[in-house]
Scaffold this active site. Structure first.
Site, mmCIF file in Angstrom:
data_model
loop_
_atom_site.group_PDB
_atom_site.id
_atom_site.type_symbol
_atom_site.label_atom_id
_atom_site.label_comp_id
_atom_site.label_asym_id
_atom_site.label_seq_id
_atom_site.Cartn_x
_atom_site.Cartn_y
_atom_site.Cartn_z
ATOM 1 N N SER A 138 0.883 -1.100 -0.101
ATOM 2 C CA SER A 138 -0.035 0.124 -0.088
ATOM 3 C C SER A 138 0.880 1.370 0.426
ATOM 4 C CB SER A 138 -0.921 0.063 0.986
ATOM 5 O OG SER A 138 -2.329 1.052 1.456
ATOM 6 N N TYR A 152 -3.516 7.797 -7.695
ATOM 7 C CA TYR A 152 -2.384 7.210 -6.818
ATOM 8 C C TYR A 152 -2.714 7.610 -5.304
ATOM 9 C CZ TYR A 152 1.663 4.789 -4.742
ATOM 10 O OH TYR A 152 2.644 4.116 -4.727
ATOM 11 N N LYS A 156 -4.668 3.277 -3.980
ATOM 12 C CA LYS A 156 -3.979 2.509 -3.047
ATOM 13 C C LYS A 156 -5.184 2.356 -1.683
ATOM 14 C CE LYS A 156 0.413 2.042 -4.049
ATOM 15 N NZ LYS A 156 0.447 0.400 -4.474
#
Length: 259
Positions: A138, A152, A156
């Site tokens: 992660s 992003y 995640k």
């Protein structure tokens, strides 16, 4: 014997994770997937018979099935997946509407999220049979907004949610999402030299350039040991479905207990 699959294995955190897996569990076999053959070949030469390199793109829809067939034929066993492969781009501030390209966002999610869902789903019969673990790489960006990193951060965060869902839906398996810290990898070069200057506020970018200037970036072996310990020892029941940072006290204790 432990059989482990690591994606993004040719360099950086993935490469370090493979090395740590082979060190921590001396009878383990690791399958490593990457788009580049160079690092995979080096690992095969250093660990003959214990490392199997597979050149492939995690977004290739045929890859999960071919991995299932290969691992089933070789061992009929899979104890852990370490899903490490990922990308940073696109990086742009949301106010820069001209930079927004929905196809780029979709491609990003294909790599950082959907490819992992497909991989886990396809290999699930082997994982269930072995009561295996899914270890997801992660990021701190999954729980905190970073300037210019909206795509992003979102991907995640979805990965953290996927870990919780595995823990809830699949009683035979365990999952965890772990942020690796700020690591000295190619991603940091991209942040400092390419994506950051183009898509981040200079003040936000300064944090990353300062970490490099002050020699404060982590060696990939640091988070690599965390991921490898979780893969070889299995995700503990009390950590199942959680999101943690690499230096969480619970992970430190797990590593200490494995020594």
């Amino acid at each position: 014997m432990k059989v482990i699959l690591v994606t993004g294995a040719s360099r950086g955190i993935g490469y370090a994770t493979v090395k740590e897996c082979l060190s921590l569990s001396t009878d383990s076999v690791v399958y490593g997937v990457a788009r580049s053959a160079e690092g995979l070949q080096r690992l095969e030469e250093e660990h003959p018979g214990r490392f199997v390199g597979i050149v492939g793109d995690v977004c290739d829809p045929q890859l999960p099935s071919s991995l299932l067939q290969r691992i089933s034929a070789d061992h009929n066993q899979l104890d852990a997946i370490v899903a490490n492969a990922g990308v940073l781009e696109p990086v742009h501030q949301l106010t820069d509407t001209a930079a927004y390209d929905p196809q780029q966002w979709k491609a990003h999610f294909d790599t950082n999220f959907f490819s992992i869902v497909t991989l886990v789903t396809t290999l699930l019969p082997l994982l269930q049979q072995s009561r295996g673990s899914v270890v997801l790489v992660s990021s701190g960006a999954s729980v905190k907004a970073y300037n210019g990193w909206a795509c992003y951060c979102a991907a995640k965060a979805a990965l953290n949610s996927f870990a919780r869902s595995i823990a809830t839906d699949i009683p035979e398996c365990r999952a965890i999402a772990v942020a690796p810290g700020v690591v000295n990898t190619q991603m940091q070069v991209e942040i400092r030299d390419v994506a950051g200057p183009r898509g981040m506020d200079p003040a936000a970018l300064k944090r990353f350039t300062d970490l490099q200037l002050n020699n404060e970036l982590l060696d990939p072996a640091v988070p690599g040991k965390v991921y490898a310990t979780l893969a070889t020892q299995g995700v503990p029941g009390d950590l199942n479905g959680q999101y943690l940072r690499y230096n969480d006290s619970q992970l430190n204790q797990l590593i200490a207990d494995s020594l």
